[in-house]
Design an enzyme around this catalytic site. Structure first.
Site, PDB file in Angstrom:
ATOM      1  N   GLY A 100       5.995   7.771   4.019  1.00 47.57           N
ATOM      2  CA  GLY A 100       5.705   6.337   3.967  1.00 47.57           C
ATOM      3  C   GLY A 100       4.394   5.988   3.292  1.00 47.57           C
ATOM      4  N   HIS A 107      -6.009   8.570   2.532  1.00 52.88           N
ATOM      5  CA  HIS A 107      -6.645   7.689   3.504  1.00 52.88           C
ATOM      6  C   HIS A 107      -6.127   7.970   4.900  1.00 52.88           C
ATOM      7  CE1 HIS A 107      -3.048   5.682   1.899  1.00 52.88           C
ATOM      8  NE2 HIS A 107      -2.871   5.150   3.093  1.00 52.88           N
ATOM      9  N   HIS A 109      -5.556   5.894   8.497  1.00 52.68           N
ATOM     10  CA  HIS A 109      -5.524   4.610   9.183  1.00 52.68           C
ATOM     11  C   HIS A 109      -6.173   4.840  10.540  1.00 52.68           C
ATOM     12  CE1 HIS A 109      -2.189   2.751   6.690  1.00 52.68           C
ATOM     13  NE2 HIS A 109      -2.022   4.032   6.401  1.00 52.68           N
TER      14      HIS A 109
HETATM   15  P1  5GP Z   1      -0.034   3.751   3.266  1.00 55.47           P
HETATM   16  O1  5GP Z   1       1.346   3.144   3.386  1.00 55.47           O
HETATM   17  O2  5GP Z   1      -0.295   4.223   1.872  1.00 55.47           O
HETATM   18  O3  5GP Z   1      -0.298   4.795   4.309  1.00 55.47           O
HETATM   19  O4  5GP Z   1      -1.040   2.595   3.614  1.00 55.47           O
HETATM   20  C1  5GP Z   1      -1.545   1.727   2.669  1.00 55.47           C
HETATM   21  C2  5GP Z   1      -2.276   0.617   3.406  1.00 55.47           C
HETATM   22  O5  5GP Z   1      -3.077  -0.078   2.478  1.00 55.47           O
HETATM   23  C3  5GP Z   1      -1.352  -0.403   4.056  1.00 55.47           C
HETATM   24  O6  5GP Z   1      -1.615  -0.467   5.448  1.00 55.47           O
HETATM   25  C4  5GP Z   1      -1.697  -1.717   3.355  1.00 55.47           C
HETATM   26  O7  5GP Z   1      -1.678  -2.843   4.206  1.00 55.47           O
HETATM   27  C5  5GP Z   1      -3.079  -1.436   2.810  1.00 55.47           C
HETATM   28  N1  5GP Z   1      -3.405  -2.159   1.584  1.00 55.47           N
HETATM   29  C6  5GP Z   1      -2.627  -2.277   0.483  1.00 55.47           C
HETATM   30  N2  5GP Z   1      -3.261  -2.989  -0.463  1.00 55.47           N
HETATM   31  C7  5GP Z   1      -4.463  -3.322   0.055  1.00 55.47           C
HETATM   32  C8  5GP Z   1      -5.576  -4.061  -0.457  1.00 55.47           C
HETATM   33  O8  5GP Z   1      -5.580  -4.550  -1.586  1.00 55.47           O
HETATM   34  N3  5GP Z   1      -6.654  -4.204   0.357  1.00 55.47           N
HETATM   35  C9  5GP Z   1      -6.680  -3.663   1.619  1.00 55.47           C
HETATM   36  N4  5GP Z   1      -7.790  -3.853   2.324  1.00 55.47           N
HETATM   37  N5  5GP Z   1      -5.653  -2.953   2.127  1.00 55.47           N
HETATM   38  C10 5GP Z   1      -4.562  -2.792   1.345  1.00 55.47           C
END
Ligand code: 5GP
Length: 117
Positions: A100, A107, A109
């Protein structure tokens, strides 16, 4: 489809690191940047990223040197302390398409609060 084999410096977090798009800073040191998620899934939802270019947790653990890795994990503890998360929090990292992962810059969370799913 997300590519976590080759780092693409046009990803959104690379743009945040270059200040090309704004973010709400929570914490920063020479190697780590942390900022609020734009679409929080809990009362506190912070994204913690290395400033160096790693596509995913797999890339980071395979290619970052041990000091770099240790410093990254220590910074998470500092962030939790700064945010006064004495009663705990959740750390997750999504890896690749089946995990996902949407943004191809490694990163974690950090989530905290009653609304955690
Ligand atoms: P992933 O799905 O890659 O583990 O998580 C990506 C996260 O980045 C998501 O929780 C999403 O809400 C966050 N995200 C995506 N674009 C941006 C952005 O432009 N700014 C911030 N602060 N968060 C973002």
């Amino acid at each position: 489809m997300i590519n976590i084999e080759n780092y693409n410096d046009e990803n959104i977090f690379a743009k945040i690191l270059r200040n090309e798009i704004p973010s709400e800073k929570v914490y920063e040191n020479d190697h780590v940047y942390a900022f609020n998620d734009i679409n929080p899934q809990a009362k506190i939802h912070v994204l913690i990223i290395p400033k160096a270019n790693y596509c995913s947790f797999s890339d980071f653990t395979e290619n970052a040197n041990p000091t770099e890795q240790a410093n990254f994990y220590k910074s998470i503890k500092e962030i939790a302390k700064k945010l006064e998360l004495k009663d705990g929090f959740r750390l997750t990292t999504n890896i690749g398409k089946n995990g996902g992962q949407e943004v191809p810059h490694f990163h974690f969370h950090l989530l905290c609060g009653k609304n955690i799913l």
